[in-house]
Design a protein around this motif. Structure first.
Motif, PDB file in Angstrom:
ATOM      1  N   LEU A  37      41.491   0.408  27.318  1.00 57.28           N
ATOM      2  CA  LEU A  37      41.112   1.817  27.368  1.00 57.28           C
ATOM      3  C   LEU A  37      42.227   2.670  27.960  1.00 57.28           C
ATOM      4  O   LEU A  37      42.453   3.811  27.515  1.00 57.28           O
ATOM      5  CB  LEU A  37      39.821   1.972  28.168  1.00 57.28           C
ATOM      6  CG  LEU A  37      38.570   1.325  27.568  1.00 57.28           C
ATOM      7  CD1 LEU A  37      37.363   1.560  28.468  1.00 57.28           C
ATOM      8  CD2 LEU A  37      38.295   1.870  26.169  1.00 57.28           C
ATOM      9  N   GLU A  38      42.922   2.128  28.945  1.00 55.44           N
ATOM     10  CA  GLU A  38      44.022   2.874  29.560  1.00 55.44           C
ATOM     11  C   GLU A  38      45.133   3.137  28.545  1.00 55.44           C
ATOM     12  O   GLU A  38      45.728   4.219  28.525  1.00 55.44           O
ATOM     13  CB  GLU A  38      44.569   2.093  30.759  1.00 55.44           C
ATOM     14  CG  GLU A  38      45.653   2.821  31.550  1.00 55.44           C
ATOM     15  CD  GLU A  38      45.125   4.041  32.272  1.00 55.44           C
ATOM     16  OE1 GLU A  38      45.929   4.975  32.492  1.00 55.44           O
ATOM     17  OE2 GLU A  38      43.924   4.076  32.611  1.00 55.44           O
ATOM     18  N   LYS A  39      45.411   2.140  27.694  1.00 55.82           N
ATOM     19  CA  LYS A  39      46.442   2.318  26.671  1.00 55.82           C
ATOM     20  C   LYS A  39      46.041   3.404  25.676  1.00 55.82           C
ATOM     21  O   LYS A  39      46.859   4.244  25.273  1.00 55.82           O
ATOM     22  CB  LYS A  39      46.686   0.993  25.947  1.00 55.82           C
ATOM     23  CG  LYS A  39      47.818   1.053  24.938  1.00 55.82           C
ATOM     24  CD  LYS A  39      48.085  -0.318  24.318  1.00 55.82           C
ATOM     25  CE  LYS A  39      49.234  -0.244  23.315  1.00 55.82           C
ATOM     26  NZ  LYS A  39      49.530  -1.564  22.713  1.00 55.82           N
ATOM     27  N   VAL A  40      44.766   3.382  25.262  1.00 52.16           N
ATOM     28  CA  VAL A  40      44.277   4.417  24.354  1.00 52.16           C
ATOM     29  C   VAL A  40      44.376   5.791  25.026  1.00 52.16           C
ATOM     30  O   VAL A  40      44.817   6.771  24.417  1.00 52.16           O
ATOM     31  CB  VAL A  40      42.828   4.129  23.930  1.00 52.16           C
ATOM     32  CG1 VAL A  40      42.258   5.295  23.119  1.00 52.16           C
ATOM     33  CG2 VAL A  40      42.755   2.844  23.117  1.00 52.16           C
ATOM     34  N   PHE A  41      43.996   5.853  26.297  1.00 52.86           N
ATOM     35  CA  PHE A  41      43.983   7.128  27.029  1.00 52.86           C
ATOM     36  C   PHE A  41      45.386   7.711  27.163  1.00 52.86           C
ATOM     37  O   PHE A  41      45.596   8.912  26.953  1.00 52.86           O
ATOM     38  CB  PHE A  41      43.371   6.903  28.414  1.00 52.86           C
ATOM     39  CG  PHE A  41      43.242   8.158  29.238  1.00 52.86           C
ATOM     40  CD1 PHE A  41      42.107   8.955  29.140  1.00 52.86           C
ATOM     41  CD2 PHE A  41      44.249   8.545  30.115  1.00 52.86           C
ATOM     42  CE1 PHE A  41      41.991  10.115  29.895  1.00 52.86           C
ATOM     43  CE2 PHE A  41      44.140   9.700  30.868  1.00 52.86           C
ATOM     44  CZ  PHE A  41      43.002  10.476  30.759  1.00 52.86           C
ATOM     45  N   THR A  42      46.357   6.894  27.521  1.00 51.64           N
ATOM     46  CA  THR A  42      47.707   7.387  27.790  1.00 51.64           C
ATOM     47  C   THR A  42      48.548   7.555  26.531  1.00 51.64           C
ATOM     48  O   THR A  42      49.410   8.436  26.476  1.00 51.64           O
ATOM     49  CB  THR A  42      48.441   6.438  28.758  1.00 51.64           C
ATOM     50  OG1 THR A  42      48.431   5.104  28.217  1.00 51.64           O
ATOM     51  CG2 THR A  42      47.765   6.432  30.108  1.00 51.64           C
ATOM     52  N   ALA A  43      48.312   6.712  25.507  1.00 53.58           N
ATOM     53  CA  ALA A  43      49.203   6.718  24.342  1.00 53.58           C
ATOM     54  C   ALA A  43      48.606   7.377  23.103  1.00 53.58           C
ATOM     55  O   ALA A  43      49.355   7.797  22.218  1.00 53.58           O
ATOM     56  CB  ALA A  43      49.613   5.281  23.998  1.00 53.58           C
ATOM     57  N   ILE A  44      47.272   7.446  23.020  1.00 53.18           N
ATOM     58  CA  ILE A  44      46.666   7.924  21.769  1.00 53.18           C
ATOM     59  C   ILE A  44      45.881   9.215  21.983  1.00 53.18           C
ATOM     60  O   ILE A  44      46.230  10.255  21.449  1.00 53.18           O
ATOM     61  CB  ILE A  44      45.770   6.826  21.145  1.00 53.18           C
ATOM     62  CG1 ILE A  44      46.600   5.553  20.885  1.00 53.18           C
ATOM     63  CG2 ILE A  44      45.132   7.327  19.848  1.00 53.18           C
ATOM     64  CD1 ILE A  44      45.785   4.386  20.374  1.00 53.18           C
ATOM     65  N   THR A  45      44.804   9.144  22.742  1.00 48.74           N
ATOM     66  CA  THR A  45      43.960  10.328  22.926  1.00 48.74           C
ATOM     67  C   THR A  45      43.140  10.220  24.204  1.00 48.74           C
ATOM     68  O   THR A  45      42.731   9.117  24.599  1.00 48.74           O
ATOM     69  CB  THR A  45      43.015  10.518  21.730  1.00 48.74           C
ATOM     70  OG1 THR A  45      42.188  11.669  21.967  1.00 48.74           O
ATOM     71  CG2 THR A  45      42.133   9.302  21.506  1.00 48.74           C
ATOM     72  N   LYS A  46      42.901  11.362  24.817  1.00 50.74           N
ATOM     73  CA  LYS A  46      42.021  11.418  25.983  1.00 50.74           C
ATOM     74  C   LYS A  46      40.599  11.758  25.587  1.00 50.74           C
ATOM     75  O   LYS A  46      39.695  11.686  26.415  1.00 50.74           O
ATOM     76  CB  LYS A  46      42.542  12.469  26.974  1.00 50.74           C
ATOM     77  CG  LYS A  46      43.911  12.143  27.554  1.00 50.74           C
ATOM     78  CD  LYS A  46      44.357  13.205  28.545  1.00 50.74           C
ATOM     79  CE  LYS A  46      45.719  12.847  29.121  1.00 50.74           C
ATOM     80  NZ  LYS A  46      46.189  13.850  30.107  1.00 50.74           N
ATOM     81  N   HIS A  47      40.426  12.135  24.315  1.00 56.54           N
ATOM     82  CA  HIS A  47      39.098  12.490  23.805  1.00 56.54           C
ATOM     83  C   HIS A  47      38.860  11.737  22.499  1.00 56.54           C
ATOM     84  O   HIS A  47      39.008  12.311  21.409  1.00 56.54           O
ATOM     85  CB  HIS A  47      39.005  14.005  23.580  1.00 56.54           C
ATOM     86  CG  HIS A  47      39.171  14.815  24.816  1.00 56.54           C
ATOM     87  ND1 HIS A  47      38.126  15.177  25.633  1.00 56.54           N
ATOM     88  CD2 HIS A  47      40.302  15.331  25.391  1.00 56.54           C
ATOM     89  CE1 HIS A  47      38.583  15.893  26.647  1.00 56.54           C
ATOM     90  NE2 HIS A  47      39.894  15.992  26.528  1.00 56.54           N
ATOM     91  N   PRO A  48      38.520  10.462  22.567  1.00 58.03           N
ATOM     92  CA  PRO A  48      38.339   9.669  21.345  1.00 58.03           C
ATOM     93  C   PRO A  48      37.169  10.170  20.506  1.00 58.03           C
ATOM     94  O   PRO A  48      36.139  10.593  21.048  1.00 58.03           O
ATOM     95  CB  PRO A  48      38.069   8.257  21.871  1.00 58.03           C
ATOM     96  CG  PRO A  48      37.544   8.461  23.258  1.00 58.03           C
ATOM     97  CD  PRO A  48      38.243   9.675  23.788  1.00 58.03           C
ATOM     98  N   ASP A  49      37.362  10.125  19.175  1.00 59.37           N
ATOM     99  CA  ASP A  49      36.292  10.556  18.284  1.00 59.37           C
ATOM    100  C   ASP A  49      35.276   9.436  18.110  1.00 59.37           C
ATOM    101  O   ASP A  49      35.424   8.330  18.648  1.00 59.37           O
ATOM    102  CB  ASP A  49      36.854  10.998  16.937  1.00 59.37           C
ATOM    103  CG  ASP A  49      37.704   9.909  16.273  1.00 59.37           C
ATOM    104  OD1 ASP A  49      37.516   8.711  16.585  1.00 59.37           O
ATOM    105  OD2 ASP A  49      38.571  10.261  15.440  1.00 59.37           O
ATOM    106  N   GLU A  50      34.236   9.704  17.346  1.00 60.94           N
ATOM    107  CA  GLU A  50      33.134   8.753  17.192  1.00 60.94           C
ATOM    108  C   GLU A  50      33.603   7.442  16.570  1.00 60.94           C
ATOM    109  O   GLU A  50      33.190   6.356  16.990  1.00 60.94           O
ATOM    110  CB  GLU A  50      32.040   9.401  16.330  1.00 60.94           C
ATOM    111  CG  GLU A  50      30.776   8.548  16.204  1.00 60.94           C
ATOM    112  CD  GLU A  50      29.679   9.255  15.435  1.00 60.94           C
ATOM    113  OE1 GLU A  50      28.716   8.587  15.037  1.00 60.94           O
ATOM    114  OE2 GLU A  50      29.813  10.480  15.238  1.00 60.94           O
ATOM    115  N   LYS A  51      34.503   7.540  15.569  1.00 62.72           N
ATOM    116  CA  LYS A  51      34.980   6.338  14.900  1.00 62.72           C
ATOM    117  C   LYS A  51      35.750   5.441  15.858  1.00 62.72           C
ATOM    118  O   LYS A  51      35.552   4.213  15.887  1.00 62.72           O
ATOM    119  CB  LYS A  51      35.864   6.728  13.717  1.00 62.72           C
ATOM    120  CG  LYS A  51      36.351   5.551  12.878  1.00 62.72           C
ATOM    121  CD  LYS A  51      37.169   6.034  11.685  1.00 62.72           C
ATOM    122  CE  LYS A  51      37.668   4.857  10.852  1.00 62.72           C
ATOM    123  NZ  LYS A  51      38.476   5.314   9.685  1.00 62.72           N
TER     124      LYS A  51
END
Length: 387
Positions: free
Chosen positions: A83-97
């Motif tokens: 989750l940290e990788k997604v938060f820092t590298a991709i998005t802080k507000h993930p969509d439903e998918k």
């Protein structure tokens, strides 16, 4: 470079007819504003910033702790590498998918992942202690410089008669008190220009940055062209409301809600009277009409007035937000949000309990708000709505 400077500082653009830069050269008999004086603002801005750091650490912080201001920040999200990788590298507000994909990958329910991202975003918010220290510094500076400005201006003829701002121009000697007042104000706004990037992030960051640029530009050009008398009136008028706003924010951080509400409503009255009443009737009247009558038409006159009108547009925008907050305060009996510029950019509510168990009215501890050019967050109760 000399040619560019000569072109930029064309006296037929910046000065009225029959006035030259030679008329503004200091002599043994009288001193006049010089462009080189403004270089003092840069080292002084650095000194002001260093004084601020010392003030916040050794004066504001002990005061905050003595007043039981909350020192801890929001609850931290539990460590999770994916989750940290997604938060820092991709998005802080993930969509439903993306939430569904993470749910399958981690074997977490979607609700838990949403909560993790919310807590992780809140984790980057500043603590109430930090916000109190920042507000106490601004309150102290505004109180000092406003007091200084009032003491200086009450001895001047142009405070009571704005036509005196233009009387005798350009031969208006630079008084030491006026020079000090101008340079300190300019240095403070330069320090704000840079510290805004490291201070608590506000949702109206762009508007505040525009405000600081307009202010620095007005101070600089009015000093160089010796239009400093009206400049002192503008500076003093703008500092008045900010004192009350910072006091209201500090009261909120101390959880003195009744005092905070009272100060906020006082701020709303002072802001609207000064920015929508006195400013256009007193300042814009003299720069648009009395200045034209006294010195005639010249290009820089319209540059100054356009910048002053931009400030008035910002005043109207902030006044709208303040009136909305004041209406809520009167209708609900409490200030839900203050309406000026201090709303943090990540204003997600930290959800630590299910919504069904959350109390209908809970005191916010992070103190968010928003409304001006100076920064405010006053939260009251009922702050479950997201800004």
């Amino acid at each position: 470079m000399a040619g560019i400077l000569a072109w930029f500082w064309n006296e037929r653009f910046w000065l009225p007819h029959n006035v030259t830069w030679a008329d503004l050269q200091s002599t043994e008999e009288a001193a006049f504003p010089q462009a080189e004086d403004l270089y003092l603002a840069f080292p002084l801005a650095f000194c002001i910033f260093m004084i601020r750091l010392l003030f916040e650490r050794f004066i504001a912080k002990p005061c905050a702790l003595g007043l039981k201001v909350q020192a801890n920040g929001p609850q931290k999200a539990q460590p999770n590498a994916i989750l940290e990788k997604v938060f820092t590298a991709i998005t802080k507000h993930p969509d439903e998918k993306r939430l569904e994909g993470l749910s399958k990958q981690l074997d977490w329910d979607v609700r838990s992942i949403q909560r993790w991202f919310r807590q992780r975003r809140n984790q980057e918010k500043p603590s109430t202690l930090r916000k109190f220290c920042e507000s106490m510094w601004r309150f102290t500076f505004y109180l000092y410089i406003f007091t200084y400005g009032v003491r200086f201006l009450k001895k001047t003829p142009w405070l009571w008669n704005t036509r005196q701002c233009w009387s005798g121009y350009p031969y208006q000697p630079l008084m030491p008190d006026l020079h000090y007042y101008y340079i300190v104000e300019l240095s403070f706004y330069w320090s704000l220009m840079f510290s805004q990037f490291i201070d608590v992030k506000r949702k109206d960051f762009g508007i505040m940055f525009t405000h600081h640029i307009v202010t620095v530009t007005l101070i600089t050009f009015s000093y160089v062209t010796n239009l400093t008398r009206v400049g002192t009136l503008i500076l003093c008028l703008h500092d008045a409301a900010d004192i009350v706003l910072e006091a209201a924010k500090m009261a909120n951080y101390c959880k003195c809600q009744k005092l905070s509400d009272l100060l906020f409503l006082t701020f709303a009255v002072v802001f609207i009277v000064s920015r929508l009443g006195i400013y256009p009737l007193w300042i814009l009247n003299t720069t648009l009409f009395e200045l034209y009558e006294a010195l005639g038409n010249f290009p820089a006159l319209w540059v100054f007035n356009v910048l002053l009108i931009v400030l008035q547009i910002l005043h109207c925008f902030w006044s709208y937000l303040i009136i909305k907050a004041a209406y809520k305060a009167i209708s609900k009996g409490k200030v839900a949000k203050d309406a000026r510029s201090d709303v943090e950019s990540s204003s997600d509510e930290e959800e630590t309990v299910p919504r069904s168990k959350a109390p209908h009215s809970a005191m916010a501890t992070n103190g968010t708000s928003g409304a001006n050019g100076t920064n405010g967050y006053l939260t009251g109760a009922t702050c479950s709505e997201e800004h």
